[in-house]
Design an enzyme around this catalytic site. Structure first.
Site, mmCIF file in Angstrom:
data_model
loop_
_atom_site.group_PDB
_atom_site.id
_atom_site.type_symbol
_atom_site.label_atom_id
_atom_site.label_comp_id
_atom_site.label_asym_id
_atom_site.label_seq_id
_atom_site.Cartn_x
_atom_site.Cartn_y
_atom_site.Cartn_z
ATOM 1 N N ASN A 1 -6.544 -3.052 14.422
ATOM 2 C CA ASN A 1 -7.952 -3.234 14.046
ATOM 3 C C ASN A 1 -8.145 -4.448 13.134
ATOM 4 O OD1 ASN A 1 -6.944 -2.377 11.602
ATOM 5 N ND2 ASN A 1 -8.298 -0.603 11.372
ATOM 6 N N ASP B 1 0.823 -1.205 0.000
ATOM 7 C CA ASP B 1 0.000 0.000 0.000
ATOM 8 C C ASP B 1 0.862 1.263 0.000
ATOM 9 O OD1 ASP B 1 0.950 -0.347 2.609
ATOM 10 O OD2 ASP B 1 -0.986 -0.945 3.388
ATOM 11 N N HIS C 1 -6.590 -5.005 10.187
ATOM 12 C CA HIS C 1 -6.387 -4.807 8.748
ATOM 13 C C HIS C 1 -5.115 -5.499 8.270
ATOM 14 C CE1 HIS C 1 -4.013 -0.739 9.218
ATOM 15 N NE2 HIS C 1 -3.218 -1.763 9.350
HETATM 16 P P1 PGA Z 1 2.529 -1.565 12.738
HETATM 17 O O1 PGA Z 1 1.627 -1.682 11.436
HETATM 18 O O2 PGA Z 1 3.650 -2.532 12.543
HETATM 19 O O3 PGA Z 1 3.011 -0.151 12.749
HETATM 20 O O4 PGA Z 1 1.670 -1.922 13.888
HETATM 21 C C1 PGA Z 1 1.237 -2.947 10.995
HETATM 22 C C2 PGA Z 1 0.131 -2.800 9.979
HETATM 23 O O5 PGA Z 1 -0.703 -1.892 10.098
HETATM 24 O O6 PGA Z 1 0.059 -3.642 9.071
#
Ligand code: PGA
Length: 251
Positions: free
Chosen positions: A136, A67, A138
């Site tokens: 969350n 992304d 995702h």
């Molecule tokens: P993070 O992000 O490692 O900063 O928790 C992971 C993600 O959102 O895929």
């Protein structure tokens, strides 16, 4: 699904990096799906260390990031382009023509998502996708919802996702863009192998829901339970709410 539980976040990151190195040794022209996020920083450090020791060679590899934030130029320090240069691209022998991220400054999102999806399919799709998980649930920016998009799409970020990216904007989540371009859930799950890397106590609850709860679009990461070759690499803290057998790394 294979679940590996390592003692520390550093060891989990190193294990994921070794897995990528072995895959590239078997298949030098592998197409990698790559994450951003704080969890992935030690993973890239471990990959760069392996590269410096001559253990991994990226010369023929292709990469596609999962992304990119929308409304930021490549050279904006908040962009995932900048993150990838900082943590990987500037340090290894990837061919810049074979590293791909969505264009966060595209403007015409319909065209941009089609372009990204076309490049991915011209490359033969993902061989190995390394993914993180948001608190969350995702993966990429496939946010929890009643329905999920199969293919690369333009998406409005949930406040939790903007907050999680505040580290890119000197801690101010309001400076994190409101939208992003993300591979779809189908694009990610078509990878021949999917490696989920999660570390830290703040991920324990969502990791348990994703790996052991019902498969639901409300926890997009739960869909990897249906993937025939998924591996979760966790540290002890992130594995803290899994069933005892899984925590011991027995499955
Ligand atoms: P993070 O992000 O490692 O900063 O928790 C992971 C993600 O959102 O895929």
């Amino acid at each position: 699904m294979r679940v590996e539980v390592l003692q520390t976040a550093g060891r989990a990151a190193a294990s994921a990096a070794r897995l990528v190195a072995r895959a590239l040794e078997r298949e030098p022209s592998l197409v990698l799906g790559l994450p951003t996020g704080r969890t992935a920083i030690p993973f890239y450090e471990a990959l760069v260390a392996l590269y410096r020791r001559g253990v991994v060679d990226f010369r023929r590899a292709t990469t596609f990031n999962l992304d990119e934030l929308a409304g930021v130029k490549d050279d904006d320090p908040r962009s995932y382009h900048a993150y990838m240069r900082r943590h990987l691209f500037d340090h290894v022998n990837l061919n810049p023509r074979r590293t791909h991220l969505p264009d966060g400054a595209a403007g015409d999102w319909t065209r941009e998502v089609a372009r990204y999806e076309r490049h991915l399919s011209e490359a033969g799709g993902l061989g190995l996708a390394v993914i993180g998980i948001g608190r969350n649930g995702h993966i990429g920016f496939n946010e929890p919802s009643a329905r999920l998009e199969a293919r690369t799409h333009y998406v409005k970020l949930q406040p939790a996702s903007r907050r999680a990216n505040a580290y890119l904007a000197r801690g101010d989540w309001r400076e994190v863009p409101t939208h992003a371009v993300s591979m779809g859930i189908g694009t990610i799950l078509q990878a021949r192998t999917v490696v989920l890397l999660a570390t830290g106590a703040s991920k324990a609850s969502i990791v348990a829901r994703a790996l052991e709860g019902p498969i639901t679009t409300r926890v997009p990461a739960s869909l990897i339970q249906a993937h025939p070759a998924a591996i979760a690499i966790l540290d002890r803290e992130a594995a803290g709410r899994l069933s005892a057998a899984r925590r011991r790394g027995a499955t």
